[in-house]
Design an enzyme around this catalytic site. Structure first.
Site, PDB file in Angstrom:
ATOM      1  N   GLU A  90      -3.920   7.574  -4.113  1.00 43.37           N
ATOM      2  CA  GLU A  90      -4.325   7.180  -5.461  1.00 43.37           C
ATOM      3  C   GLU A  90      -5.684   7.769  -5.842  1.00 43.37           C
ATOM      4  O   GLU A  90      -6.555   7.899  -4.982  1.00 43.37           O
ATOM      5  CB  GLU A  90      -4.439   5.649  -5.534  1.00 43.37           C
ATOM      6  CG  GLU A  90      -3.105   4.965  -5.333  1.00 43.37           C
ATOM      7  CD  GLU A  90      -3.238   3.467  -5.112  1.00 43.37           C
ATOM      8  OE1 GLU A  90      -2.251   2.887  -4.642  1.00 43.37           O
ATOM      9  OE2 GLU A  90      -4.307   2.906  -5.389  1.00 43.37           O
ATOM     10  N   HIS A 120      -1.634   0.873  -9.646  1.00 44.09           N
ATOM     11  CA  HIS A 120      -2.259  -0.136  -8.770  1.00 44.09           C
ATOM     12  C   HIS A 120      -2.924  -1.253  -9.570  1.00 44.09           C
ATOM     13  O   HIS A 120      -4.140  -1.428  -9.524  1.00 44.09           O
ATOM     14  CB  HIS A 120      -3.273   0.521  -7.826  1.00 44.09           C
ATOM     15  CG  HIS A 120      -3.544  -0.340  -6.620  1.00 44.09           C
ATOM     16  ND1 HIS A 120      -4.008   0.157  -5.427  1.00 44.09           N
ATOM     17  CD2 HIS A 120      -3.413  -1.675  -6.414  1.00 44.09           C
ATOM     18  CE1 HIS A 120      -4.141  -0.833  -4.541  1.00 44.09           C
ATOM     19  NE2 HIS A 120      -3.788  -1.946  -5.135  1.00 44.09           N
ATOM     20  N   ARG A 150       0.856  -1.173   0.000  1.00 45.20           N
ATOM     21  CA  ARG A 150       0.000   0.000   0.000  1.00 45.20           C
ATOM     22  C   ARG A 150       0.901   1.235   0.000  1.00 45.20           C
ATOM     23  O   ARG A 150       1.995   1.217   0.567  1.00 45.20           O
ATOM     24  CB  ARG A 150      -0.906   0.039   1.252  1.00 45.20           C
ATOM     25  CG  ARG A 150      -2.055  -0.972   1.207  1.00 45.20           C
ATOM     26  CD  ARG A 150      -3.111  -0.582   0.192  1.00 45.20           C
ATOM     27  NE  ARG A 150      -4.217  -1.519   0.094  1.00 45.20           N
ATOM     28  CZ  ARG A 150      -4.260  -2.566  -0.746  1.00 45.20           C
ATOM     29  NH1 ARG A 150      -3.235  -2.817  -1.534  1.00 45.20           N
ATOM     30  NH2 ARG A 150      -5.312  -3.350  -0.779  1.00 45.20           N
TER      31      ARG A 150
END
Lengths: 313, 334
Positions: free
Chosen positions: B282, B300, B253
């Site tokens: 993000e 991602h 993460r």
């Protein structure tokens, strides 16, 4: 030793050029825009040549240098050297095997991953600010895919070992079946291509392997198949490859080499299913230094009358 | 109005069946995580995953007490507040491996079961970690970019650094960490790790802190969960310990790394490079990253392969089916 003239026919890392310059009377081919000038001034004194993957010693070159004793290539591939002519004339030839095997194999896997997972394309996607508009599209899983290797020599074997870490079944084609190999053998490249998700070219370039990747092989690999070339550009019929990619007959290609470097077919620049690299297979500081040391070591051994480190001829 | 039309459809269906009611708590098009023809054993209240939860509850207050399961994803938290709104909730199903968007202890307290993607994505995420590592070290994206710029002839491209044999430090030795280790062992890399607890069955050297790990390796790969203990676990001290030729890869993460500090270190050459699939905020990525050649940026997509999508839609359905048949979940979290 300073009186021995060595001709450098291609660009190399500064370390190698500096060492050659220290030890020998180093001539650089690019300092002579007119070849005739080089020959008139120095052909009687040049005893060694250092080339690389892109430039070596063809028959004409060898004939023009009557005092040539050794060609030491800063590469493992010696398709740019007329080996038969060297044998004929008693000229020694050395290359740089083993030290670059790992780097080339690493890069082959890197190319596969970059291609299937669209690493370069999605990096562009982020840098262009597109992620804010939505996720990048789905890509293709690598783990578990069937990898077909053309040429199961040092580099082919190293690629296979790494691909096995990704649970990939491995198959191969080579001139002769390797009895001790646990991988599946196919007696032709077309059959290998038909039965592989990813086809990797890892064999030397010879008359037999010139354009070993042709239209038939490309069609056998198909719209869900991927071609990876870390061999030589001339392994692949490049116009056929470009046509197949443009027409969707091939899933994608990862290319470290091209038929006519530094030329890259322009049509490829607009494609998102290709990864294009400027012949960097052995391009790490560690490996190019090790290759340089082999070139220097071979030359030194030769001029001291000792056994060569990595002779081919 | 479209909403009223949706209401009407829901009213009719709910009168027609006693099927368990499921709510999709995710972005538009979230229904992609369901099978193309969802099972007839349950009833999805909002197949277009629209409107979002709070609006749906406002429009359909009578449905709230019938929702027994929620399929949710990162960015759509199932926290104490949400759990409070859904008194009949018994299952939270996330199609992700990560569960930091779910208040697990609150679910436990309320007797709510939770299922995740389990190990489904582990191979894809591990593949991406290795992809990013090779790319950063061998400058693959930078070289592809260089060629496509068509400006440079002859080719004069900087050398990369060798991967084979490098010392790799993996932070988090769950399924993903193990898959990464397995892959890099095939490159003759030397693996060591840090995680909450030493794993007695693993033979890789263990370091009790990420700082020690960074001091003793050339590469740090982050494969761990994000929680209070791991927030900014890669900070300036760790990056300086990793060194000027060190590489960081993050497939965990974004907040595992102090992103501002990372940017600084990359710009100043305090670390060699970074391969990042995740970011602190993000899809916002600080634009200062965009001009760097020693970083590879990935949106991602660790698990975003066609194969994983097929896999997860099957797994979500299997978990829902199992739960509503009173069978054990396939991939339980708690």
């Amino acid at each position: 030793m300073g009186s021995i003239s060595v001709l450098l026919v291609a660009k190399v890392i500064p370390y190698l050029e500096q060492e050659l310059n220290k030890r020998y009377n180093l001539l650089r081919i690019w300092d002579f825009p007119q070849k005739s000038q080089l020959l008139t001034q120095h052909s009687a004194s040049i005893r060694a040549a250092v080339g690389n993957a892109s430039a070596g010693a063809d028959a004409e070159f060898i004939d023009a240098l009557p005092k040539l004793e050794i060609v030491s290539s800063y590469s493992v591939g010696v398709d740019m050297i007329d080996l038969n002519k060297c044998k004929e004339k008693g000229i020694r030839v050395t290359n740089t095997p083993d030290v670059l095997t790992d780097d080339v194999a690493d890069l082959a896997i890197g190319l596969i991953l970059a291609l299937l997972r669209r690493i370069c394309e999605s990096d562009r996607y982020v840098r262009n600010g597109n992620w804010k508009s939505g996720d990048y599209k789905l890509t293709t899983k690598f783990s578990g895919k069937t990898v077909g290797i053309i040429g199961l020599g040092r580099i082919g074997t190293a690629i296979a070992k790494r691909a096995e870490g990704f649970n990939c079944p491995i198959s191969y084609f080579s001139r002769t079946q390797k009895q001790e190999s646990k991988y599946k053998y196919y007696p032709s490249v077309v059959e290998l291509a038909s039965n592989s998700d990813i086809l990797v070219v890892a064999c030397p370039l010879t008359e037999e392997t010139h354009h070993i990747i042709n239209r038939e092989v490309i069609n056998a690999l198909g719209p869900k198949g991927y071609l990876i070339n870390i061999g030589r550009g001339k392994h692949v019929d490049e116009p056929e490859l470009v046509a197949a990619l443009l027409e969707g007959r091939l899933g994608g290609a990862g290319l470290d080499v091209f038929e006519n470097e530094p030329h890259v077919p322009e049509e490829l620049f607009g494609l998102e299913n290709v990864v294009l690299l400027p012949h960097v297979g052995s391009g790490t500081v560690e490996t190019r230094t090790a290759m340089a040391d082999l070139v220097l070591g071979n030359l030194e051994a030769h001029f001291l009358g000792k056994p060569l480190l990595t002779p081919l001829v | 109005m479209a909403n009223q039309k949706n209401n009407i459809i829901i009213e009719q269906s709910s009168e027609d069946n006693n099927l368990p009611k499921i709510f999709l708590h995710g972005p538009p098009k979230f229904s992609i995580v369901l099978q193309p023809k969802p099972s007839h054993n349950f009833h999805i209240l909002n197949p277009s995953s629209h409107p979002p939860l709070h609006e749906f509850i406002a429009l359909n207050p009578h449905h709230v007490s019938s929702i027994t399961a929620v399929v949710c994803t990162g960015g759509f938290p199932v926290n104490a507040e949400v759990l409070q709104l859904l008194p009949s909730l018994r299952l939270v199903c996330t199609p992700s491996a990560g569960t930091n968007h779910i208040d697990l202890s609150e679910c436990l307290r309320r007797g709510i079961q939770v299922s995740s993607a389990g190990n489904l994505f582990s191979e894809d995420v591990a593949d991406l970690a290795v992809a990013l590592l090779i790319d950063v070290g061998r400058k693959i994206s930078a070289a592809d970019r260089f060629l496509r710029s068509q400006l440079q002839k002859p080719w004069d491209f900087p050398l990369g650094s060798k991967l084979t044999g490098k010392k790799i430090g993996i932070v988090g030795m769950g399924r993903i960490g193990l898959e990464v280790a397995k892959r890099l062992e095939a490159f003759s890399c030397m693996i060591s790790y840090n995680s909450r607890n030493k794993k007695p069955l693993l033979s890789y050297p263990f370091y009790s802190s990420v700082l020690e790990l960074a001091t003793n390796t050339n590469v740090i790969i982050l494969c761990c969960d994000l929680n209070d203990q791991t927030r900014h676990i890669v900070n300036k001290e760790v990056m300086l310990a990793l060194g000027k030729r060190g590489i960081i890869v993050n497939v965990g993460r974004g907040a595992l790394i102090d992103e501002k500090e990372l940017l600084k270190c990359l710009i100043e050459g305090e670390i060699g490079g970074a391969g990042l699939d995740v970011f602190e905020n993000e899809p916002h990525v600080p634009k200062e990253f965009f001009s760097l050649d020693n970083v590879v940026l990935s949106p991602h997509k660790g698990a975003l392969t066609s194969e994983s999508l097929i896999g997860i839609s099957q797994l979500v359905e299997q978990n829902l089916k199992a739960f509503f048949s009173n069978k054990p979940l396939i991939t339980p979290v708690i």
